[in-house]
Write a protein that holds these residues in place. Sequence first.
Motif, PDB file in Angstrom:
ATOM      1  N   UNK A 149       0.910  -1.254   0.099  1.00  0.00           N
ATOM      2  CA  UNK A 149       0.077   0.075   0.069  1.00  0.00           C
ATOM      3  C   UNK A 149       1.062   1.111  -0.016  1.00  0.00           C
ATOM      4  N   UNK A 150       0.376   2.463  -0.505  1.00  0.00           N
ATOM      5  CA  UNK A 150       1.159   3.559  -0.502  1.00  0.00           C
ATOM      6  C   UNK A 150       0.644   4.549   0.454  1.00  0.00           C
ATOM      7  N   UNK A 175       6.312   2.658   1.349  1.00  0.00           N
ATOM      8  CA  UNK A 175       5.367   1.706   1.299  1.00  0.00           C
ATOM      9  C   UNK A 175       4.981   1.079   2.533  1.00  0.00           C
ATOM     10  N   UNK A 176       3.894   0.433   2.408  1.00  0.00           N
ATOM     11  CA  UNK A 176       3.515  -0.234   3.669  1.00  0.00           C
ATOM     12  C   UNK A 176       3.073  -1.689   3.079  1.00  0.00           C
ATOM     13  N   UNK A 177       3.661  -2.727   3.990  1.00  0.00           N
ATOM     14  CA  UNK A 177       3.482  -4.068   3.535  1.00  0.00           C
ATOM     15  C   UNK A 177       2.665  -4.869   4.381  1.00  0.00           C
ATOM     16  N   UNK A 178       1.591  -5.573   4.025  1.00  0.00           N
ATOM     17  CA  UNK A 178       0.660  -6.467   4.945  1.00  0.00           C
ATOM     18  C   UNK A 178       1.113  -7.824   4.486  1.00  0.00           C
ATOM     19  N   UNK A 179       1.544  -8.601   5.290  1.00  0.00           N
ATOM     20  CA  UNK A 179       1.615 -10.241   5.213  1.00  0.00           C
ATOM     21  C   UNK A 179       0.563 -10.864   5.716  1.00  0.00           C
ATOM     22  N   UNK A 180      -0.288 -11.460   4.775  1.00  0.00           N
ATOM     23  CA  UNK A 180      -1.314 -12.485   5.173  1.00  0.00           C
ATOM     24  C   UNK A 180      -1.128 -13.764   4.600  1.00  0.00           C
TER      25      UNK A 180
END
Length: 174
Positions: free
Chosen positions: A10-11, A142-147
């Motif tokens: 995500x930005x 940036x933002x990173x979500x790990x699912x």
Amino acid sequence: MSHKVIHALYNDDDVLMDAVKQTRKAHHHIEEVYTPFPVHGLDKAMGLAPTRIAIAAFMYGCTGLSFAIWLLNNIMIQDWPQDIGGKPSFSYLQNMPAFVPVMFEETVFFAAHLMVITFYMRSKLWPFKKAENPDVRTTDDHFLMEVAVNNNESELTSFLQSTGAVEVKVVEKH
């Protein structure tokens, strides 16, 4: 042992917050979120338990205060009492006002140093540890979500794209 995870980039931090809430609402397991700066409320949105570092800090401060009281009593009263400026050291309570700065400094010293050690041990940040950052852009903007993926790769990929992710990719995590 490796397993598949999806990295959604995500930005914008507001878009990330909404995506985390939507992902939790859809009952998907968020493994980790990587951000370039602290995002207020992200821990609550992820459902993380509150930290107990304040309790540890209080206990470490009490330990420092106890050590300072023991040290000053042994050094200044029992072991080597001195007559400083006409004030004899007959009892600890008579000289306590002069000891307060030392007791305060020992309290702060113990709390600060032991909290740093506790934080590093709890975070598993050992010397020479290899960085776990999955994407270098998360250190910049940036933002990173790990699912976690549980046999729902295509559904999860489309779901994360619908939450506003600028990039979604499946990765083998070791």
